[in-house]
Write an enzyme that holds these catalytic residues in place. Structure first.
Site, PDB file in Angstrom:
ATOM      1  N   ASP A  15       0.741  -1.191  -0.158  1.00 24.37           N
ATOM      2  CA  ASP A  15      -0.161   0.108   0.172  1.00 24.37           C
ATOM      3  C   ASP A  15       0.899   1.172  -0.119  1.00 24.37           C
ATOM      4  OD1 ASP A  15      -1.905   2.025   1.783  1.00 24.37           O
ATOM      5  OD2 ASP A  15      -3.081   0.588   0.929  1.00 24.37           O
ATOM      6  N   VAL A  17      -9.561  -4.230  -0.325  1.00 26.84           N
ATOM      7  CA  VAL A  17      -9.721  -5.604  -0.889  1.00 26.84           C
ATOM      8  C   VAL A  17      -9.565  -6.458   0.495  1.00 26.84           C
ATOM      9  CG1 VAL A  17      -9.271  -5.324  -3.193  1.00 26.84           C
ATOM     10  CG2 VAL A  17      -7.525  -5.978  -1.584  1.00 26.84           C
TER      11      VAL A  17
HETATM   12  P1  XMP Z   1       1.854  -0.402   3.855  1.00 27.01           P
HETATM   13  O1  XMP Z   1       0.973   0.906   3.910  1.00 27.01           O
HETATM   14  O2  XMP Z   1       2.772  -0.587   5.139  1.00 27.01           O
HETATM   15  O3  XMP Z   1       0.375  -1.282   3.968  1.00 27.01           O
HETATM   16  O4  XMP Z   1       2.311  -0.842   2.623  1.00 27.01           O
HETATM   17  C1  XMP Z   1       0.700  -2.596   4.022  1.00 27.01           C
HETATM   18  C2  XMP Z   1      -0.311  -3.379   4.598  1.00 27.01           C
HETATM   19  O5  XMP Z   1      -1.575  -2.545   4.843  1.00 27.01           O
HETATM   20  C3  XMP Z   1      -2.891  -3.522   4.825  1.00 27.01           C
HETATM   21  N1  XMP Z   1      -3.617  -3.086   3.732  1.00 27.01           N
HETATM   22  C4  XMP Z   1      -4.559  -3.838   3.450  1.00 27.01           C
HETATM   23  N2  XMP Z   1      -5.371  -4.738   3.946  1.00 27.01           N
HETATM   24  N3  XMP Z   1      -6.884  -4.797   2.432  1.00 27.01           N
HETATM   25  C5  XMP Z   1      -6.486  -5.223   3.492  1.00 27.01           C
HETATM   26  O6  XMP Z   1      -6.958  -6.240   4.067  1.00 27.01           O
HETATM   27  C6  XMP Z   1      -6.516  -3.762   1.654  1.00 27.01           C
HETATM   28  O7  XMP Z   1      -6.923  -3.219   0.597  1.00 27.01           O
HETATM   29  C7  XMP Z   1      -5.361  -3.131   2.210  1.00 27.01           C
HETATM   30  N4  XMP Z   1      -4.189  -2.226   2.007  1.00 27.01           N
HETATM   31  C8  XMP Z   1      -3.231  -2.178   2.819  1.00 27.01           C
HETATM   32  C9  XMP Z   1      -1.962  -5.021   4.929  1.00 27.01           C
HETATM   33  O8  XMP Z   1      -2.026  -5.324   6.236  1.00 27.01           O
HETATM   34  C10 XMP Z   1      -0.653  -4.634   4.317  1.00 27.01           C
HETATM   35  O9  XMP Z   1       0.282  -5.589   4.731  1.00 27.01           O
END
Ligand code: XMP
Ligand code: MG
Length: 187
Positions: free
Chosen positions: A112, A162
């Site tokens: 993310d 998601v």
């Molecule tokens: P970063 O911002 O550290 O985020 O790159 C990574 C973590 O954020 C969570 N994440 C999600 N979890 N659906 C989810 O269930 C999503 O759309 C989503 N986007 C981010 C996830 O835990 C990931 O490891």
């Protein structure tokens, strides 16, 4: 053999199936083939580090398709509450393996902002590892704020929340066999 179990229907909070189970499985085959090739000549086993909880299903499926010697390990981090990033990473549980002198492949569910992987890559490199590479099932390029280098990407997706195949919304929907897009939630 095809499973005779019914595919769980979408609930009211889910907008659509984004990636179905067969597509995930086929892509995992391709990724495993690439990894088998890339690490074919390393000394000793490849250390797979799945980031809990989100990557536990992807890790389980991917490692069973690997033919190279490997060890499965996990790490638990926390940086999110609900769908909002708190921006900081907390190490909740470290690996059991000593990573020094090892080739390490980090397995993440989704990239993310990049906060989690940026932290983890730097942390693992400081442990005198031989190499640190990353595989993510999903990548949300629109959200990147840290320039994280990914070695293997399952699918590139738009900026939507998601769930399923390990991913959750406050622990909901984690064990769906497919990846689904959620309607935006107002907490
Ligand atoms: P970063 O911002 O550290 O985020 O790159 C990574 C973590 O954020 C969570 N994440 C999600 N979890 N659906 C989810 O269930 C999503 O759309 C989503 N986007 C981010 C996830 O835990 C990931 O490891
Ligand atoms: Mg995660």
């Amino acid at each position: 053999m095809e499973s005779s179990l019914a595919i769980p229907a979408l609930t009211k909070d889910l907008a659509r199936v984004l990636i179905d189970a067969d597509t995930i499985s086929r892509r995992t085959d391709e990724l495993a083939r690439e990894i088998n090739k890339a690490y074919a000549n390393i000394k000793g086993p490849l250390i797979l580090v799945g980031v809990l909880k989100g990557s536990f299903i992807f890790t389980a499926d991917l490692c069973r398709k690997l033919t190279i010697p490997h060890i499965v390990d996990f790490i638990a981090l926390s940086s999110y509450s609900g769908s909002n990033s708190t921006g900081n990473v907390r190490l909740l549980m470290d690996t059991r393996e000593n990573l020094e002198g090892k080739h390490v492949l980090i397995i993440e569910d989704i990239l993310d902002s990049g906060t989690t992987l940026d932290y983890l890559i730097r942390n693992f490199k400081s442990r005198k590892t031989l190499s640190v590479k990353t595989i993510v099932l999903l990548d949300k390029p629109e959200r990147h704020t840290f320039p994280v280098e990914l070695d293997y990407i399952g699918f590139t997706i738009p900026d939507v929340w998601v769930v399923g195949y390990g991913l959750d919304y406050n622990e909901k929907h984690r064990t769906l066999p497919y990846i689904a897009e959620m309607y935006p939630q107002t907490e």
